[in-house]
Design an enzyme around this catalytic site. Structure first.
Site, PDB file in Angstrom:
ATOM      1  N   LEU A   1       9.406  50.073 -20.557  1.00 30.74           N
ATOM      2  CA  LEU A   1       8.352  48.976 -20.195  1.00 30.74           C
ATOM      3  C   LEU A   1       8.533  48.259 -18.960  1.00 30.74           C
ATOM      4  O   LEU A   1       7.646  48.133 -18.228  1.00 30.74           O
ATOM      5  CB  LEU A   1       8.048  48.291 -21.261  1.00 30.74           C
ATOM      6  CG  LEU A   1       7.776  48.600 -22.544  1.00 30.74           C
ATOM      7  CD1 LEU A   1       7.334  47.432 -23.614  1.00 30.74           C
ATOM      8  CD2 LEU A   1       6.350  49.326 -22.451  1.00 30.74           C
ATOM      9  N   GLY A   2       9.615  48.055 -18.541  1.00 31.21           N
ATOM     10  CA  GLY A   2      10.223  47.344 -17.401  1.00 31.21           C
ATOM     11  C   GLY A   2      11.693  47.232 -17.045  1.00 31.21           C
ATOM     12  O   GLY A   2      12.459  47.469 -17.952  1.00 31.21           O
TER      13      GLY A   2
ATOM     14  N   SER B   1      16.276  41.440 -14.091  1.00 36.55           N
ATOM     15  CA  SER B   1      17.532  41.334 -13.370  1.00 36.55           C
ATOM     16  C   SER B   1      18.890  41.642 -13.686  1.00 36.55           C
ATOM     17  O   SER B   1      19.651  42.217 -13.408  1.00 36.55           O
ATOM     18  CB  SER B   1      17.755  39.848 -12.976  1.00 36.55           C
ATOM     19  OG  SER B   1      17.663  39.135 -14.167  1.00 36.55           O
TER      20      SER B   1
ATOM     21  N   THR C   1      16.955  46.102 -19.351  1.00 34.72           N
ATOM     22  CA  THR C   1      15.802  46.824 -19.572  1.00 34.72           C
ATOM     23  C   THR C   1      14.949  46.965 -20.773  1.00 34.72           C
ATOM     24  O   THR C   1      15.414  46.558 -21.829  1.00 34.72           O
ATOM     25  CB  THR C   1      16.354  48.434 -19.430  1.00 34.72           C
ATOM     26  OG1 THR C   1      17.273  48.554 -18.181  1.00 34.72           O
ATOM     27  CG2 THR C   1      15.331  49.428 -19.283  1.00 34.72           C
TER      28      THR C   1
ATOM     29  N   ASP D   1      10.942  28.758 -14.103  1.00 35.44           N
ATOM     30  CA  ASP D   1      10.693  29.985 -13.172  1.00 35.44           C
ATOM     31  C   ASP D   1       9.169  30.420 -13.788  1.00 35.44           C
ATOM     32  O   ASP D   1       9.186  31.548 -13.976  1.00 35.44           O
ATOM     33  CB  ASP D   1      11.702  31.289 -13.243  1.00 35.44           C
ATOM     34  CG  ASP D   1      11.593  32.172 -12.513  1.00 35.44           C
ATOM     35  OD1 ASP D   1      10.893  32.046 -11.461  1.00 35.44           O
ATOM     36  OD2 ASP D   1      11.986  33.551 -12.766  1.00 35.44           O
TER      37      ASP D   1
END
Length: 898
Positions: free
Chosen positions: A17-18, A21, A24, A138
């Protein structure tokens, strides 16, 4: 949370999916309940330890465990955590709607209904987070996900902080300098993203609840305008805009609400949120009472948390399919990520792919290369993490390239042996400025050069050779073997009619489409532009891809030179030579107004665009022709027009920058090294001229010695022959040495005994009138140093003394035709060294500025060298001690001094 032990074997891992930093994320199914879909975040233990991410993993786990105790619709829920030998696993809510930023990119902007609805959900979620003593720190559209019905879910708590002491000490940081404001406990560490960082973090290095509210205001503005309010050319410019409130709705700007009417209430709300002082910034409770939310019932949680597709009777599939098919991973230009670093070595990942729409972590993005950032210096000054990682550490590092499939490991910008390659390139640019080349010449070379030289070489040949020609001839005598081989290899691939230009880094066939800048024209079209951002470029490429490819007209030959100059020639496929011979200058890589963008550029598949922008001048869309198009060009023409097709264009651009930086460093080093160029310039008092020196041979004179720092001259008593020494000659006279009567008279080329007096005019007449010796002069036993210029300058004499002290006086060889065998001369000199040599202090100075021959000094290393050795430095180590605030103040201070 359930206490049942889980493991990776309990789940079926689906697509990725993505990419975060240090992790995964995969879609996964529960084997025991296949209808349950999760998102599992896999964190590599090896990478976490290597990149010092243990702190952030602990923060995220503890924070999400705390929030999961009371489930909230606006927070991603953590279900399970477990680990194996290689990875940590976080089982989270699955958000099929993707990131909020992706939806914003598709829509361009949100209407007033969606803006109010999304903002209300964010306010309710933030209120829940803050009620547990947690600061997200953030908050941005990338860290907000959408479920199937379109509800917002805040995620990514890796940068969170808490004022609850029950959590880990790493999770909570207390600031004793609290000002007693409503968020009286603040964090003093630098996290977040540049365009959403609060001013109190920059000015005071503090972060509290108000920092999340500031980020909320930035997001509301982005919902309405399509981009964040504060966007600079680099991080420093962005920070300056933040602390100055320099944005279109700021107090110093006049709002133009005529072109696209915006609800004045949302403008007023943003203006009350984006306030520098935290005490004057409205709180979440005050935001809820703002007139913009007058129709919102904050007690009706069901209505607040109704999905946008739910309320409008639309499904997620209908909404996404109805949108234009535009790549959703396109990043806003110049939006720089501050904290994230790409994950590199997660074992479970079979195919590396960047997290969609993640800043600096996406494969389908426009990557900004603004030259004024310096790639490493601009970001390092601000304490940003991504730029400290070299691009060579992994082929999928998006700090340099965005499309990992386009670059194999063979085409990485800097290969493992890049240091030696850099040295070779530096020598090719300026071979006469590298001090480490001097010690290469040893006794064997000198001893062999004397027997090969005949004593009766006509001296008239030296006077007929120009200075420039003789210098180059001398240079080729030292480096000819490698240069000739390189030229032979390159010219072998070309047509016999063409000769290769060794100054060309890369040359190949491309398609180039240029769009000029017009202030009064449309935002961006095929004919002109006056604005550039990711949405405009995406729209232009989607609508006019074939026109930009320019495939039906003609090809261009794009040339990049080592000087940084980029140019092209038109090559009409029909064979029109008039356009082919005309060269068009584009820009220089050193130009600070030049930016480079990568729009899905892939040299292997020949897809995408490499975009160059010269600020307010022109945009060039560069694309590669297909292999079928290249096959229509005659083979000989392709061979003669392509240079260095093994290296991709992006790498060559960075290599050109590196060569230019190396040249600048060599220029700096030349100012402090003892080469002949620095000392050939006249200074006061002037050095003794060549014509005057024969008159002082045999007399005691005061020579001029240069200081290592600025090349100034000081009167110091030295040996009388030091000032008139040829490179690598013996700095002494037979009249001044003890026992000189028994020493061969040819030990100094200009001090001859009566036996050699007859040959003195013959030899000196050939050398004295010229400012540069010829090749014949060097082969008579005199090997050139540095840039092979005449030895009348003091710089070469100083270096001769350095070499004699380091290697022993035996390295010097005589050049007179009446010289006795070199072995005798060398053996005689050892028991009687020159008296002045031990008094010289130049070797200490040389050690300060010289470098190993296999190392290239970077600009940052050069500056650090001088900073550490300069007792009067202006660098304030106390200011730049920690955090973004310190870095920001330090950069501001240095900017004012400039």
């Amino acid at each position: 949370m359930t206490s049942r032990k889980r493991s990776p074997h309990d789940f079926i891992f689906k697509e990725e999916l993505g990419h975060g930093s240090y992790s995964t994320v995969f879609k996964a199914l529960d084997k025991k309940s296949p209808n349950k879909i999760y998102a599992i975040k896999v964190c590599s233990k090896k990478h976490i330890i290597k990149e010092a991410k243990v702190k952030y993993v602990t923060i995220e786990k503890n924070t999400m465990n705390l929030l999961a105790q009371k489930h909230h619709a606006g927070i991603i829920k953590l279900y399970y955590t477990f680990h194996d030998e290689e990875n940590l696993y976080f089982v989270l809510d699955f958000a099929p709607g993707g990131e909020l930023l992706s939806l914003l990119h598709k829509m361009g902007t949100f209407n007033d209904i969606w803006t109010r609805h999304f903002t209300a959900q964010l306010i309710d979620a933030l209120e829940f987070i803050h009620s547990h003593g947690i600061i997200h720190r953030d908050l941005k559209p990338e860290n907000v996900l959408l479920d199937r019905d379109g509800r917002l879910m805040i995620t990514d708590f890796g940068a969170a902080a808490t004022i609850d002491p029950s959590l880990s000490g790493d999770s909570a940081k207390f600031n004793s300098d609290s000002n007693g404001s409503k968020d009286n406990q603040n964090c003093a560490s630098f996290v977040g993203t540049a365009e959403y960082v609060s001013p109190e973090l920059l000015l005071y290095n503090q972060c509290g609840y108000g920092s999340d509210i500031w980020a909320l205001g930035c997001m509301i503005y982005q919902f309405v305008q399509g981009q964040p309010p504060f966007r600079g050319e680099n991080e420093l410019k962005t920070f300056e805009k933040i602390v100055a409130l320099d944005y279109p709705w700021g107090p110093n700007n006049r709002i133009n609400n005529s072109t696209s009417p915006i609800n004045p209430l949302v403008i007023n709300l943003v203006q009350k949120i984006l306030v520098i002082e935290v005490n004057e910034r409205i709180s979440l409770e005050q935001i809820k009472r703002h007139p913009y939310f007058s129709k919102v019932d904050w007690n009706d949680k069901i209505k607040i948390w109704r999905g946008i597709w739910q309320s409008q009777g639309q499904s997620l599939q209908q909404t996404t399919l109805g949108l234009p098919n535009i790549p959703q991973n396109i990043l806003p230009t110049r939006q720089l990520h501050v904290i994230d670093t790409p994950a590199r070595s997660i074992q479970i990942t079979k195919q590396k792919r960047k997290k969609p729409t993640k800043i600096s972590n996406t494969t389908s993005s426009i990557v900004v290369w603004r030259k004024r950032l310096g790639i490493s210096t601009g970001k390092d000054d601000l304490g940003t993490v991504p730029s400290t990682t070299p691009a060579v550490t992994a082929p999928n590092d998006t700090n340099v390239l965005t499309n990992t499939a386009a670059h194999s490991t063979a085409n990485i910008a800097l290969p493992p042996n890049s240091q030696s390659n850099q040295v070779k390139r530096a020598q090719l640019v300026a071979p006469n400025r590298i001090p480490p080349k001097v010690p290469v010449i040893n006794d064997n070379v000198r001893n062999k050069s004397i027997p090969r030289t005949k004593p009766n070489v006509p001296p008239l040949q030296t006077s007929s050779i120009p200075q420039k020609l003789s210098t180059s001839s001398a240079s080729s005598a030292l480096s000819a073997p490698s240069t000739e081989i390189r030229n032979q290899d390159l010219t072998h691939t070309l047509d016999g009619r063409n000769s290769i230009d060794i100054h060309v880094l890369k040359q190949d066939y491309v398609f180039i489409y240029g769009i000029p800048y017009e202030h009064e024209g449309p935002a961006m079209s095929l004919n002109s532009y006056n604005k550039i951002d990711n949405d405009l470029i995406t729209s232009l490429v989607a609508q006019h891809k074939e026109e930009l490819k320019n495939s039906e007209s003609f090809l261009q030959v794009l040339t990049l030179k080592k000087s940084g100059m980029l140019s092209y020639k038109n090559t009409v496929m029909e064979g029109n030579d008039d356009q082919e011979n005309k060269e068009h200058q584009m820009a220089n890589i050193e130009d600070t107004d030049l930016s480079m963008y990568d729009f899905e550029f892939n040299e292997l598949t020949r897809k995408g665009f490499l975009i160059l922008e010269k600020y307010k001048n022109r945009i060039w869309f560069i694309s590669l022709p297909s292999y079928s198009t290249l096959s229509k060009i005659p083979f000989n023409a392709v061979k003669s027009s392509t240079i260095n097709n093994n290296e991709n264009w992006v790498d060559c651009f960075f290599r050109a920058r590196q060569l230019l930086e190396e040249k600048q460093i060599l220029d700096k080093i030349s100012n402090v090294s003892f080469d002949s160029k620095a000392s050939s310039e006249p200074s006061s008092p002037p050095p003794i001229s060549r014509k005057e020196r024969p008159l002082s041979i045999g007399n005691n004179v005061t020579t001029l010695s240069y200081t290592a720092k600025n090349g100034s001259q000081n009167n110091a008593p030295q040996n009388d022959n030091v000032g008139e020494e040829k490179p690598f000659r013996i700095p002494s006279s037979t009249k001044d040495r003890p026992g000189a009567n028994s020493t061969p008279s040819s030990r100094h080329p200009r001090v001859l005994s009566s036996n050699n007096a007859g040959e003195t005019p013959k030899k000196m007449n050939g050398r004295l009138p010229n400012s540069a010796p010829s090749t014949n002069t060097y082969t008579n036993g005199s090997v050139p140093a540095f840039n092979h210029r005449p030895s009348t300058n003091v710089g070469n004499n100083k270096h001769n003394i350095l070499t004699s002290k380091k290697q022993g006086s035996s390295v010097f060889s005589p050049s007179s035709s009446t010289t006795k065998p070199q072995i005798k001369t060398t053996g005689y000199r050892q028991p009687t060294p020159s008296p002045p040599l031990p008094q010289m202090e130049f070797p200490t100075t040389r050690e300060k500025y010289s470098a190993p021959s296999n190392m290239v000094i970077s600009s940052s290393r050069y500056e650090v060298l001088h900073t550490l050795n300069n007792s009067q430095t202006n660098f304030d180590r106390e200011i730049a001690s920690r955090g973004a605030s310190a870095a920001f103040r330090s950069l501001q201070k240095s900017k004012k001094k400039k």
